[in-house]
Scaffold this motif. Structure first.
Motif, PDB file in Angstrom:
ATOM      1  N   GLN A  31      12.683   2.075   1.364  1.00 54.49           N
ATOM      2  CA  GLN A  31      14.859   2.210   0.567  1.00 54.49           C
ATOM      3  C   GLN A  31      13.956   2.258  -1.058  1.00 54.49           C
ATOM      4  OE1 GLN A  31      18.168   2.199   1.787  1.00 54.49           O
ATOM      5  NE2 GLN A  31      17.330   3.269   2.830  1.00 54.49           N
ATOM      6  N   GLY A  32      14.596   3.715  -1.568  1.00 50.99           N
ATOM      7  CA  GLY A  32      14.255   2.915  -2.863  1.00 50.99           C
ATOM      8  C   GLY A  32      13.280   3.380  -3.510  1.00 50.99           C
ATOM      9  N   GLY A  33      12.169   4.279  -2.611  1.00 51.06           N
ATOM     10  CA  GLY A  33      10.787   4.037  -3.364  1.00 51.06           C
ATOM     11  C   GLY A  33      10.516   5.171  -4.130  1.00 51.06           C
ATOM     12  N   ASP A  34       9.479   5.881  -4.603  1.00 55.12           N
ATOM     13  CA  ASP A  34       9.184   6.754  -5.280  1.00 55.12           C
ATOM     14  C   ASP A  34       9.480   8.353  -5.162  1.00 55.12           C
ATOM     15  OD1 ASP A  34       8.496   8.272  -6.642  1.00 55.12           O
ATOM     16  OD2 ASP A  34       6.700   7.323  -7.590  1.00 55.12           O
ATOM     17  N   SER A  35       9.867   8.957  -4.751  1.00 60.17           N
ATOM     18  CA  SER A  35      10.695  10.306  -4.702  1.00 60.17           C
ATOM     19  C   SER A  35       9.783  11.422  -4.650  1.00 60.17           C
ATOM     20  CB  SER A  35      11.743  10.987  -5.177  1.00 60.17           C
ATOM     21  OG  SER A  35      11.665  10.851  -6.469  1.00 60.17           O
ATOM     22  N   VAL A  36       8.954  10.760  -5.694  1.00 60.19           N
ATOM     23  CA  VAL A  36       7.475  11.869  -5.686  1.00 60.19           C
ATOM     24  C   VAL A  36       6.798  11.761  -4.322  1.00 60.19           C
ATOM     25  CG1 VAL A  36       5.972  12.334  -7.207  1.00 60.19           C
ATOM     26  CG2 VAL A  36       7.645  11.864  -8.191  1.00 60.19           C
ATOM     27  N   THR A  37       6.324  11.028  -4.144  1.00 59.68           N
ATOM     28  CA  THR A  37       5.474  10.757  -2.787  1.00 59.68           C
ATOM     29  C   THR A  37       6.237  10.301  -1.656  1.00 59.68           C
ATOM     30  OG1 THR A  37       5.417   8.267  -3.176  1.00 59.68           O
ATOM     31  CG2 THR A  37       4.025   9.980  -4.202  1.00 59.68           C
ATOM     32  N   ALA A  38       8.377  10.201  -1.126  1.00 57.39           N
ATOM     33  CA  ALA A  38       8.132  10.275   0.097  1.00 57.39           C
ATOM     34  C   ALA A  38       7.757  11.004   0.545  1.00 57.39           C
ATOM     35  CB  ALA A  38       9.986   9.988  -0.899  1.00 57.39           C
ATOM     36  N   GLY A  39       7.928  10.129   1.579  1.00 55.18           N
ATOM     37  CA  GLY A  39       7.864  11.035   3.184  1.00 55.18           C
ATOM     38  C   GLY A  39       6.119  12.041   3.621  1.00 55.18           C
ATOM     39  N   LYS A  40       5.546  11.323   2.156  1.00 53.35           N
ATOM     40  CA  LYS A  40       4.013  11.412   2.064  1.00 53.35           C
ATOM     41  C   LYS A  40       3.100  10.859   1.831  1.00 53.35           C
ATOM     42  CE  LYS A  40       3.571  14.678  -1.766  1.00 53.35           C
ATOM     43  NZ  LYS A  40       2.939  15.550  -2.919  1.00 53.35           N
ATOM     44  N   SER A  41       3.539   9.445   2.048  1.00 49.10           N
ATOM     45  CA  SER A  41       3.021   8.281   0.684  1.00 49.10           C
ATOM     46  C   SER A  41       1.806   7.503   2.120  1.00 49.10           C
ATOM     47  CB  SER A  41       3.796   6.871   1.313  1.00 49.10           C
ATOM     48  OG  SER A  41       2.960   5.872   0.519  1.00 49.10           O
ATOM     49  N   PRO A  42       0.306   8.274   1.281  1.00 54.23           N
ATOM     50  CA  PRO A  42      -0.700   7.307   2.116  1.00 54.23           C
ATOM     51  C   PRO A  42      -0.878   5.667   1.796  1.00 54.23           C
ATOM     52  CG  PRO A  42      -1.028   8.180   0.011  1.00 54.23           C
ATOM     53  CD  PRO A  42       0.496   7.971   0.345  1.00 54.23           C
ATOM     54  N   ALA A  43      -2.130   5.669   3.382  1.00 57.92           N
ATOM     55  CA  ALA A  43      -1.486   4.297   3.363  1.00 57.92           C
ATOM     56  C   ALA A  43      -3.292   4.165   3.360  1.00 57.92           C
ATOM     57  CB  ALA A  43      -0.910   3.573   4.695  1.00 57.92           C
ATOM     58  N   PHE A  44      -3.827   3.139   2.826  1.00 64.38           N
ATOM     59  CA  PHE A  44      -5.073   2.014   3.061  1.00 64.38           C
ATOM     60  C   PHE A  44      -5.545   2.805   4.616  1.00 64.38           C
ATOM     61  CE2 PHE A  44      -8.411   1.262   0.106  1.00 64.38           C
ATOM     62  CZ  PHE A  44      -7.569   1.566  -1.323  1.00 64.38           C
ATOM     63  N   ASP A  45      -6.436   3.211   5.188  1.00 66.39           N
ATOM     64  CA  ASP A  45      -7.095   3.369   6.112  1.00 66.39           C
ATOM     65  C   ASP A  45      -7.854   2.322   6.615  1.00 66.39           C
ATOM     66  OD1 ASP A  45      -7.841   4.211   8.472  1.00 66.39           O
ATOM     67  OD2 ASP A  45      -9.201   4.939   8.301  1.00 66.39           O
ATOM     68  N   MET A  46      -7.404   1.034   7.137  1.00 72.39           N
ATOM     69  CA  MET A  46      -8.420  -0.764   7.674  1.00 72.39           C
ATOM     70  C   MET A  46      -8.805   0.185   9.448  1.00 72.39           C
ATOM     71  SD  MET A  46      -8.738  -2.604   5.526  1.00 72.39           S
ATOM     72  CE  MET A  46      -8.839  -1.599   3.671  1.00 72.39           C
ATOM     73  N   SER A  47      -8.252   1.371   9.814  1.00 72.54           N
ATOM     74  CA  SER A  47      -8.889   1.051  11.147  1.00 72.54           C
ATOM     75  C   SER A  47     -10.137   0.776  11.252  1.00 72.54           C
ATOM     76  CB  SER A  47      -8.411   2.647  11.709  1.00 72.54           C
ATOM     77  OG  SER A  47      -9.379   3.781  10.984  1.00 72.54           O
ATOM     78  N   TRP A  48     -11.450   0.835  10.771  1.00 72.18           N
ATOM     79  CA  TRP A  48     -12.525   0.457  10.728  1.00 72.18           C
ATOM     80  C   TRP A  48     -12.691  -1.081  10.974  1.00 72.18           C
ATOM     81  CZ3 TRP A  48     -14.388  -3.422   7.020  1.00 72.18           C
ATOM     82  CH2 TRP A  48     -13.446  -3.235   6.369  1.00 72.18           C
TER      83      TRP A  48
ATOM     84  N   ASP B 225       0.753  -1.866   0.157  1.00 73.57           N
ATOM     85  CA  ASP B 225      -0.257   0.149   0.081  1.00 73.57           C
ATOM     86  C   ASP B 225       0.918   1.287  -0.107  1.00 73.57           C
ATOM     87  OD1 ASP B 225       0.674  -0.603   2.939  1.00 73.57           O
ATOM     88  OD2 ASP B 225      -0.743   0.218   3.351  1.00 73.57           O
ATOM     89  N   ASP B 226       2.037   1.316   0.579  1.00 77.17           N
ATOM     90  CA  ASP B 226       2.985   2.168   0.410  1.00 77.17           C
ATOM     91  C   ASP B 226       3.506   2.789  -1.485  1.00 77.17           C
ATOM     92  OD1 ASP B 226       4.144  -0.271   0.296  1.00 77.17           O
ATOM     93  OD2 ASP B 226       6.263   1.250   1.313  1.00 77.17           O
ATOM     94  N   GLU B 227       3.407   1.897  -1.588  1.00 77.49           N
ATOM     95  CA  GLU B 227       3.777   1.894  -3.404  1.00 77.49           C
ATOM     96  C   GLU B 227       1.983   2.218  -4.397  1.00 77.49           C
ATOM     97  OE1 GLU B 227       6.246   1.805  -5.156  1.00 77.49           O
ATOM     98  OE2 GLU B 227       7.742   2.040  -3.063  1.00 77.49           O
ATOM     99  N   LEU B 228       0.958   2.196  -3.708  1.00 74.26           N
ATOM    100  CA  LEU B 228      -0.404   1.981  -4.245  1.00 74.26           C
ATOM    101  C   LEU B 228      -0.658   3.467  -4.954  1.00 74.26           C
ATOM    102  CD1 LEU B 228      -2.108   0.647  -3.949  1.00 74.26           C
ATOM    103  CD2 LEU B 228      -3.814   1.575  -2.116  1.00 74.26           C
ATOM    104  N   GLY B 229       0.011   4.884  -5.376  1.00 74.10           N
ATOM    105  CA  GLY B 229       0.085   5.186  -5.696  1.00 74.10           C
ATOM    106  C   GLY B 229       0.414   5.041  -7.448  1.00 74.10           C
ATOM    107  N   ARG B 230       1.525   4.471  -7.406  1.00 68.43           N
ATOM    108  CA  ARG B 230       1.914   4.169  -8.846  1.00 68.43           C
ATOM    109  C   ARG B 230       1.751   2.373  -9.025  1.00 68.43           C
ATOM    110  NH1 ARG B 230       6.548   0.307  -9.877  1.00 68.43           N
ATOM    111  NH2 ARG B 230       7.412  -0.020  -7.845  1.00 68.43           N
TER     112      ARG B 230
END
Lengths: 310, 134
Positions: free
Chosen positions: B115-132, A287-292
């Motif tokens: 590491q080596g992830g997408d620099s465009v979204t680095a630092g603000k990467s969203p995640a699916f909300d599964m708290s429900w 999910d941390d690569e979900l945008g792509r």
């Protein structure tokens, strides 16, 4: 025959708020062909290269969304076997038979509700009305196509809560293959599953969300990227509500554009993808690569795309 | 003929900024007017009366609507001024309160990308909300 059991998604039944506006959208802008209307006011449509009588059913209602999705199976024997297997599995509820003829030119349908709250049906018989060309020495497409003119209804993406049991039903009971999945968190929870009954990247997909029976989109197949761009032109020319695109998916690799019908049901037209044989390894996205994964060019999550459903 | 739409309240009881207003032409719905001017404030969804994210309550002024999904606006709510902005046509200037929210399919503060992830979204990467599910 190597492709057996469930052959394909055969129809999607959608609720619309305004039938007249919907017919205009689906026939003049998208270019589906109307094949019948019944005494309940339902309108039946098909894409040009589908031989079966209909693949889209519209019903005027006071809410938008999907009533049900239908799957063609290879024979009546298979239909009966699946009905028995589904009942014994305990993975579906509200099991019933819909009488032959309730849809025009269609045999009896076995109906059930998945644990994600989606009504599905299986059927073995639907009249072949052809694709407007002979089957002996045909042309490659018929004259008089309008609008985007996709060749077929391809798949749906649906939202619901109990993804685990719905995956079990499609994979273990109906014989689907998992092609791609999205996992989240340290316990690698599957939050999205793409499954096929054929050689396609998906015939149906689900996203795990706290709801039952929600509809994200119904998708229709175009030939190539140029046709996707032409669809984008038609969306603006006809002032259709655009969602996102033209762009490309990481998941399935499809070239795509999303838009809404006049009642807010999301449609997709797309091209491309890959061929998936049953022994193809499952592709997994985190999910941390979900945008792509979702929009390969933007590489960003789009809140409206993920949140807006009917 | 155009009408001025003033946003006087946001979802969760938040106060709208002083200048939250836009003009809507006589032939267009509220959401169309807002989008055409590049203004924000009302969440934009399907624009077809089906998804409900652009739900508002009219607190002053008169208007008419086109058919909206009953899943999104009940008949009682309709008598209390609730409507979907994409089906709402102003007959006068209006004061509205934004009610609809974009559903929260994911959280903005997810785990940082590998590491080596997408620099465009680095630092603000969203995640699916599964708290429900808890």
């Amino acid at each position: 025959m190597a492709l057996t059991g469930v052959l394909r998604p055969g129809h999607v039944a959608l609720r619309v708020l305004d039938m007249e506006a919907s017919i205009h959208h689906y026939t003049q802008v998208m270019g589906l062909l109307e094949t019948a209307r019944d005494d309940k006011g339902r309108v039946f449509l098909k894409a040009w290269d589908e031989h079966d009588h209909h693949s889209v059913v519209l019903r005027e209602a006071d809410s938008a969304g999907m009533d049900y999705m239908g799957w063609r199976v290879d024979s009546n024997a298979t239909l009966e076997k699946f009905a028995k297997d589904i009942e014994e599995s305990g993975l579906a509820s509200d099991l019933s038979w819909v009488a032959a003829g309730e849809h025009p030119q269609t045999g009896r349908r076995f109906r059930f509700t998945t644990s994600t709250g989606h009504v599905m049906e299986l059927y073995a018989e639907k009249g072949k009305v052809g694709n407007g060309m002979p089957t002996l020495n045909p042309e490659i497409y018929p004259d008089g196509l309008k609008g985007m003119s996709p060749s077929r209804f391809d798949h749906c993406l649906l939202y619901g809560d109990d993804l685990d049991n719905t995956m079990k039903l499609f994979i273990e009971i109906l014989g689907f293959t998992l092609t791609e999945q999205v996992i989240a968190g340290p316990d690698k929870l599957v939050i999205s599953a793409f499954m096929t009954c054929s050689n396609k990247p998906h015939d149906v997909a689900f996203i795990r969300q706290p709801c039952k029976g929600k509809f994200h989109h119904a998708s229709f197949l175009l030939d190539n990227w140029g046709e996707v761009l032409k669809a984008a032109d038609l969306i603006s020319r006809n002032r259709v509500s655009l969602d996102i695109g033209p762009t490309r998916h990481g998941i399935t690799r499809g070239e795509t554009i999303y838009f809404f019908d006049p009642s807010g049901n999301r449609n997709e037209v797309f091209s491309g993808g890959y061929i998936s044989y049953p022994d193809r390894p499952v592709l997994t996205w985190t999910d941390d690569e979900l945008g792509r994964a979702i929009f390969y060019h933007d590489r960003k999550l789009n809140e409206a795309f993920l949140s807006v459903v009917t | 003929m155009s009408h001025r739409i003033r946003i006087v309240g946001l979802a969760d009881g938040l106060l709208a900024p002083e200048n939250a207003s836009f003009e809507v032409r006589g032939d267009e719905h509220l959401l169309c007017g807002m989008e055409r001017l590049g203004r924000r404030g009302i969440p934009v969804g399907c624009r077809g009366g089906g998804c409900g994210v652009c739900k508002v309550q009219v607190v002053a002024g008169s208007y008419h609507t086109r058919k909206m999904s009953r899943d999104c606006v009940s008949s009682t709510e309709e008598t209390q001024g609730y409507a979907l902005a994409c089906r709402l046509y102003p007959d006068t200037d209006l004061d509205i309160r934004v009610v609809g929210k974009m559903g929260r399919a994911f959280t903005k503060a997810g785990p940082s990308p590998s590491q080596g992830g997408d620099s465009v979204t680095a630092g603000k990467s969203p995640a699916f909300d599964m708290s429900w599910r808890n």
